[in-house]
Design a protein around this motif. Structure first.
Motif, short mmCIF file in Angstrom:
data_model
loop_
_atom_site.label_atom_id
_atom_site.label_comp_id
_atom_site.label_asym_id
_atom_site.label_seq_id
_atom_site.Cartn_x
_atom_site.Cartn_y
_atom_site.Cartn_z
N ALA A 91 37.32 -17.84 131.37
CA ALA A 91 37.54 -17.58 129.95
C ALA A 91 38.82 -16.79 129.72
O ALA A 91 39.58 -17.07 128.78
CB ALA A 91 36.34 -16.83 129.36
N TRP A 133 41.99 -18.24 127.63
CA TRP A 133 42.55 -17.51 126.48
C TRP A 133 44.06 -17.33 126.65
O TRP A 133 44.83 -17.48 125.69
CB TRP A 133 41.87 -16.16 126.33
CG TRP A 133 41.91 -15.62 124.93
CD1 TRP A 133 42.98 -15.09 124.29
CD2 TRP A 133 40.83 -15.58 123.99
NE1 TRP A 133 42.65 -14.69 123.02
CE2 TRP A 133 41.32 -14.99 122.80
CE3 TRP A 133 39.50 -15.97 124.05
CZ2 TRP A 133 40.54 -14.79 121.67
CZ3 TRP A 133 38.70 -15.77 122.93
CH2 TRP A 133 39.20 -15.19 121.76
N GLY A 181 39.21 -12.52 126.07
CA GLY A 181 38.74 -13.74 126.69
C GLY A 181 37.75 -13.47 127.82
O GLY A 181 36.72 -14.14 127.94
N GLY A 205 33.82 -14.73 128.02
CA GLY A 205 33.23 -15.44 129.16
C GLY A 205 31.99 -14.75 129.68
O GLY A 205 31.00 -15.41 130.04
N ALA A 235 35.57 -19.69 125.53
CA ALA A 235 36.88 -19.13 125.16
C ALA A 235 37.51 -19.93 124.03
O ALA A 235 38.04 -19.36 123.06
CB ALA A 235 37.80 -19.10 126.37
N TYR A 291 38.09 -18.31 120.40
CA TYR A 291 39.51 -18.21 120.02
C TYR A 291 39.74 -18.83 118.65
O TYR A 291 40.37 -18.22 117.77
CB TYR A 291 40.35 -18.91 121.08
CG TYR A 291 41.84 -18.93 120.80
CD1 TYR A 291 42.65 -17.88 121.20
CD2 TYR A 291 42.43 -20.01 120.16
CE1 TYR A 291 44.01 -17.89 120.96
CE2 TYR A 291 43.80 -20.04 119.90
CZ TYR A 291 44.59 -18.98 120.31
OH TYR A 291 45.94 -18.98 120.06
N CYS A 331 33.17 -13.09 118.94
CA CYS A 331 33.05 -12.83 120.38
C CYS A 331 31.60 -12.96 120.84
O CYS A 331 31.27 -13.77 121.71
CB CYS A 331 33.60 -11.44 120.69
SG CYS A 331 33.56 -11.01 122.45
#
Length: 406
Positions: A240, A244, A262, A266, A290, A294, A314
Motif C-alpha cells: 500500500a 501510494w 499509504g 494497507g 491504497a 487515495y 483511511c
C-alpha cells in the motif's frame, strides 16, 4: 495453560498499547502547531479513560455471555469471574486476564482513531463524555456481534483482527461527528499545513510496528497462524505504501506524508483478513486499498467536508475494502477455523462480509449521530470561535507544544 502462548499474548498486548501513542504522533504531526498538544492529549487521555472503563464495564459488554446475539451480560462486570485461569470460551491456553487486556487495547485505539476527524475544533470535555457513551453503546455491542459470540459471529462473518469492529466502526463514527461539527474555521480559505512531518513518520512507524501485535496477536497463540498474520500484515502495508508513492507520481511529487498514510491504509485493510489469506493475496489487498483510499481522499478534498485527517477515507474505506476482500481471498488452507471466500469457491462468504459492513456501518453512523447530538444539545461539542482561532492547546489545555515560538 501454554507458557509460549501466554508470553506472545503479553508481548502482543504491549505492542497494541504502543499503537495509541503512535497514533497520537501520527495525528499530532498533521495538525497546525497551535493544536498539537490538544491532538496528543486526545489519544493519551483515551488511553487512560478507556483503560479504566474496560475493566469496569467495557469487557463484559463485549465478551460477557450472550444476550440475544446483541450484547454481553454483566457476568464479567468489574472483572468478576475474570482471573489467572484460562477462559472456557476465549483464548483457552492463556490467562483470562491477559485476553481481557488484549481486547482492551483494541477498544482504546478504536476510540482514539475517531479523534483525527474532529481535531482542532472539538471540546475536550465533550470528547471525554462522548468516549464513555460510545464505548458502552457502540463499541460494546459491535465487538460482541463479531467477537463475543453475537449474531454476526453466528452468521459466519470473518474479522480476524478488527476490520469491522475497529476500522469501519471508527471510520463511520468519525464521519458522523464531522457531519455534526462542520468544518474548521477557515477551511479551504486558509493554509492548514502539518506542523511536523517527521513526527507523522515516527507515528506511522510505531503503528506499523505495533500492528504486528494487533494482527499476529489475534491468533491468540504462538503458532503458525500468528506467523501467517505477521507476514500478511507487513506485506499489505509495504504494498500500500508503494502503491501510494506510485499514485502520487501523477503530480510528480511523491510525498512522505502520502507514503506514511499509504502504509497505514494497507495495515487497516489487511486487519480483517490477516489470518485468513495468503501473502500474495495481501499484495492485492494492499494495492486495492491504497487506490480506494487515495481517490476517496482526493474526492473529499474537493468538497466542503472537513474530515480533518481523513479518518473515514483511511479507516472507513480501508476497513470496507479489507472486509470485502476477506470474502474474496479467504481460504481454509491458511486457517481451518475460517471459511473459503469467493475465489476459493464460496460466493456466500462475500455476501456475509457485505452484510457485516452494512450492519456495522449503519449502527455506528446512526448511534454516533444520536450520541453526538445529545452531547451537542446539552454541553456543546464545539469550542467557541475565539478558542478555535487561539488554538486548542492554549484554550483547552493552557500549554504550547513549542515554547517561545509563535
Amino acid at each position: 495453560m501454554d507458557t509460549g502462548d501466554t508470553a506472545w499474548l503479553l508481548v502482543s498486548t504491549a505492542l497494541v498499547m504502543l499503537m495509541t501513542p503512535g497514533l497520537a504522533l501520527f495525528y499530532g504531526g498533521m495538525v497546525r502547531r497551535k493544536n498539537l498538544i490538544s491532538t496528543l492529549m486526545m489519544s493519551f487521555s483515551i488511553l487512560a479513560l478507556v483503560g479504566v472503563l474496560w475493566i469496569v464495564f467495557g469487557y463484559t459488554l463485549g465478551f460477557g455471555p450472550d444476550i440475544g446475539g446483541f450484547i454481553g451480560n454483566f457476568h464479567f462486570f468489574g472483572m468478576n469471574n475474570v482471573g489467572e485461569a484460562p477462559s472456557d470460551v476465549y483464548a483457552t491456553t492463556v490467562p483470562h486476564l491477559i485476553f481481557m487486556m488484549f481486547q482492551g487495547m483494541f477498544a482504546i485505539i478504536t476510540v482514539a482513531l475517531i479523534t483525527g476527524a474532529v481535531v482542532e475544533r472539538i471540546k475536550f470535555s465533550a470528547l471525554m463524555v462522548f468516549a464513555v457513551a460510545w464505548l458502552a453503546l457502540i463499541y460494546g455491542p459491535i465487538s460482541h456481534w463479531v467477537w463475543g459470540g453475537g449474531w454476526l459471529a453466528q452468521l459466519g462473518v470473518l474479522d480476524f483482527a478488527g476490520g469491522t469492529v475497529v476500522h469501519i466502526n471508527a471510520g463511520v463514527s468519525a464521519l458522523a461527528l464531522v457531519l455534526l461539527l462542520g468544518a474548521r474555521k477557515g477551511f479551504k480559505k486558509e493554509t492548514m499545513e502539518p506542523n511536523n512531518i517527521p513526527m507523522v513518520l515516527i507515528g506511522a512507524s510505531l503503528l506499523w510496528f505495533g500492528w504486528f501485535g494487533f494482527n499476529a496477536g489475534s491468533a491468540l497463540g504462538s503458532n503458525g497462524l500468528a506467523a501467517e498474520a505477521f507476514v500478511t500484515t507487513n506485506t499489505a502495508a509495504a504494498m500500500a505504501a508503494l502503491t501510494w508513492i506510485l499514485l502520487s507520481w501523477r503530480q510528480r511529487r511523491p510525498t512522505l506524508l502520502g507514503a506514511a498514510t499509504g502504509a497505514v491504509v494497507g495495515l487497516v485493510a489487511i486487519t480483517p483478513a490477516a489470518g485468513y489469506v495468503t501473502p500474495l493475496a495481501a499484495i492485492a489487498i494492499g494495492a486495492i486499498a491504497a487506490c480506494a483510499s487515495y481517490f476517496a481522499m482526493n474526492w473529499r478534498s474537493k468538497r466542503n467536508f472537513d474530515d480533518s485527517l481523513d479518518v473515514f477515507a483511511c479507516h472507513g474505506v480501508g476497513g470496507i475494502v479489507g472486509a470485502l476482500a476477506t470474502g474474496l481471498f479467504a481460504t481454509v488452507a491458511v486457517n481451518a477455523a475460517g471459511f473459503d471466500g469467493l475465489f476459493h469457491g464460496n460466493a456466500m462468504q462475500l455476501g456475509k462480509q457485505a452484510l457485516g459492513v452494512l450492519a456495522t456501518g449503519g449502527f455506528a453512523l446512526i448511534g454516533t449521530l444520536v450520541i453526538g447530538k445529545i452531547i451537542d444539545k446539552t454541553m456543546g461539542l464545539r469550542v467557541t470561535e475565539v478558542e478555535e482561532v487561539v488554538g486548542l492547546d492554549l484554550s483547552q489545555h493552557g500549554e504550547r507544544a513549542y515554547g517561545g515560538i509563535k
